[in-house]
Design a protein around this motif. Structure first.
Motif, PDB file in Angstrom:
ATOM      1  N   LEU A 197       0.851  -1.193   0.000  1.00  0.00           N
ATOM      2  CA  LEU A 197       0.000   0.000   0.000  1.00  0.00           C
ATOM      3  C   LEU A 197       0.882   1.236   0.000  1.00  0.00           C
ATOM      4  O   LEU A 197       1.627   1.483   0.954  1.00  0.00           O
ATOM      5  N   GLU A 198       0.812   1.971  -1.104  1.00  0.00           N
ATOM      6  CA  GLU A 198       1.561   3.223  -1.219  1.00  0.00           C
ATOM      7  C   GLU A 198       0.651   4.366  -0.795  1.00  0.00           C
ATOM      8  O   GLU A 198      -0.569   4.287  -0.933  1.00  0.00           O
ATOM      9  N   TRP A 208      -2.732   3.710  -2.657  1.00  0.00           N
ATOM     10  CA  TRP A 208      -2.815   2.860  -3.856  1.00  0.00           C
ATOM     11  C   TRP A 208      -2.331   1.462  -3.501  1.00  0.00           C
ATOM     12  O   TRP A 208      -1.269   1.288  -2.898  1.00  0.00           O
ATOM     13  N   LYS A 209      -3.106   0.459  -3.964  1.00  0.00           N
ATOM     14  CA  LYS A 209      -2.771  -0.939  -3.656  1.00  0.00           C
ATOM     15  C   LYS A 209      -2.109  -1.605  -4.853  1.00  0.00           C
ATOM     16  O   LYS A 209      -2.614  -1.512  -5.982  1.00  0.00           O
ATOM     17  N   LYS A 210      -1.037  -2.303  -4.572  1.00  0.00           N
ATOM     18  CA  LYS A 210      -0.417  -3.150  -5.585  1.00  0.00           C
ATOM     19  C   LYS A 210      -0.429  -4.580  -5.060  1.00  0.00           C
ATOM     20  O   LYS A 210       0.105  -4.856  -3.974  1.00  0.00           O
ATOM     21  N   TRP A 229      -1.337  -3.390 -10.153  1.00  0.00           N
ATOM     22  CA  TRP A 229      -1.966  -2.306  -9.395  1.00  0.00           C
ATOM     23  C   TRP A 229      -3.475  -2.508  -9.414  1.00  0.00           C
ATOM     24  O   TRP A 229      -4.053  -2.862 -10.447  1.00  0.00           O
ATOM     25  N   VAL A 230      -4.100  -2.293  -8.279  1.00  0.00           N
ATOM     26  CA  VAL A 230      -5.572  -2.282  -8.236  1.00  0.00           C
ATOM     27  C   VAL A 230      -6.004  -1.001  -8.945  1.00  0.00           C
ATOM     28  O   VAL A 230      -5.532   0.086  -8.623  1.00  0.00           O
ATOM     29  N   VAL A 231      -6.869  -1.151  -9.929  1.00  0.00           N
ATOM     30  CA  VAL A 231      -7.204  -0.009 -10.787  1.00  0.00           C
ATOM     31  C   VAL A 231      -8.287   0.870 -10.185  1.00  0.00           C
ATOM     32  O   VAL A 231      -8.252   2.084 -10.280  1.00  0.00           O
ATOM     33  N   LYS A 232      -9.267   0.243  -9.535  1.00  0.00           N
ATOM     34  CA  LYS A 232     -10.308   1.065  -8.895  1.00  0.00           C
ATOM     35  C   LYS A 232     -10.951   0.291  -7.763  1.00  0.00           C
ATOM     36  O   LYS A 232     -10.955  -0.942  -7.762  1.00  0.00           O
ATOM     37  N   ASN A 233     -11.482   1.038  -6.835  1.00  0.00           N
ATOM     38  CA  ASN A 233     -12.183   0.421  -5.727  1.00  0.00           C
ATOM     39  C   ASN A 233     -13.561  -0.045  -6.162  1.00  0.00           C
ATOM     40  O   ASN A 233     -14.122   0.457  -7.138  1.00  0.00           O
TER      41      ASN A 233
END
Lengths: 148, 77
Positions: free
Chosen positions: A54-55, A127-129, A139-143
């Motif tokens: 998590l950045e 931002w989640k990777k 990378w997770v693109v959207k929630n």
């Protein structure tokens, strides 16, 4: 009101209990506590996930969370708020986020905690990777869709 | 004027840098800052921008000493 960004794993229940014990001004005043805990899953979009990073944007993350909590205090009758969010490397089953709201009555607790959580998901710069079991990273693109 | 530009998440990876320090002159907007820092790459359509850690529109003006940030949609919580 307290906002914490944690680089290490934390125990959400201990965070909530120790915060509640530490704020003497709310002793005897709250009748409702709403707690949301977000926890990392070991799957996403059909894939096995074995870890996540998590950045965040130090400074802006705290600033946006403070604005979100301030808006909740403006909209509802709230006694105390605790927001804890994890950053760094995370494993499945570890907590990612805690939102705890103490109020006099349940309606404000439910509504304010939902608002804070949904606003966090759409405005707080994290931002989640994901690291998949296959060793691929993405990378997770959207929630997922929320309520706001 | 001096502008610090910061990049996060997948955008940081795709351009290969986490920040730039720019010295520019004239009336500048956020999207012009992107173009000055990344002349060969269009800003991805869904990217968000912030100036001094507040969300802004791409046509917002910037001033000397501002920190401008670009990043993809957020995915915390």
């Amino acid at each position: 009101m307290t906002i914490k960004i944690c680089a290490e794993a934390f125990d959400p229940w201990q965070e909530i209990q120790s915060y509640q014990n530490s704020v003497s001004a709310m002793v005897g005043k709250f009748g409702a506590t709403s707690i949301f805990i977000g926890t990392m899953r070991d799957f996403n979009e059909g894939d096995a996930v074995k870890g996540m990073t998590l950045e965040h944007y130090p400074g802006m993350t705290e600033k946006q969370l403070e604005k979100i909590v301030a808006e909740a205090l403006n909209r509802w009758s709230v006694i105390e708020v605790l927001v804890v969010h994890r950053v760094g490397d995370i494993l499945p089953s570890e907590p990612i986020v805690v939102v705890a709201v103490w109020t006099s009555h349940r309606g404000d607790a439910f509504d304010a905690s939902r608002y804070i959580m949904e606003a966090l998901k759409s405005k707080a710069p994290f931002w989640k990777k994901e690291l998949l079991k296959s060793e691929a990273e993405r990378w997770v693109v959207k929630n997922t869709g929320g309520y706001l | 004027m001096s502008i610090k530009v910061r990049y996060f998440s997948s955008l940081k990876e795709s351009i290969g840098r986490s920040e730039d320090d720019l010295e520019l002159a004239g009336l500048l907007t956020v999207d012009l800052i992107w173009r000055a820092a990344n002349p060969d790459k269009a800003l991805p359509e869904n990217c968000l921008a912030a100036v001094n850690m507040e969300y802004v529109e791409l046509h917002s003006l910037v001033k000397d000493g501002d920190e401008v940030a670009f990043f993809p949609p957020v995915t915390g919580g």
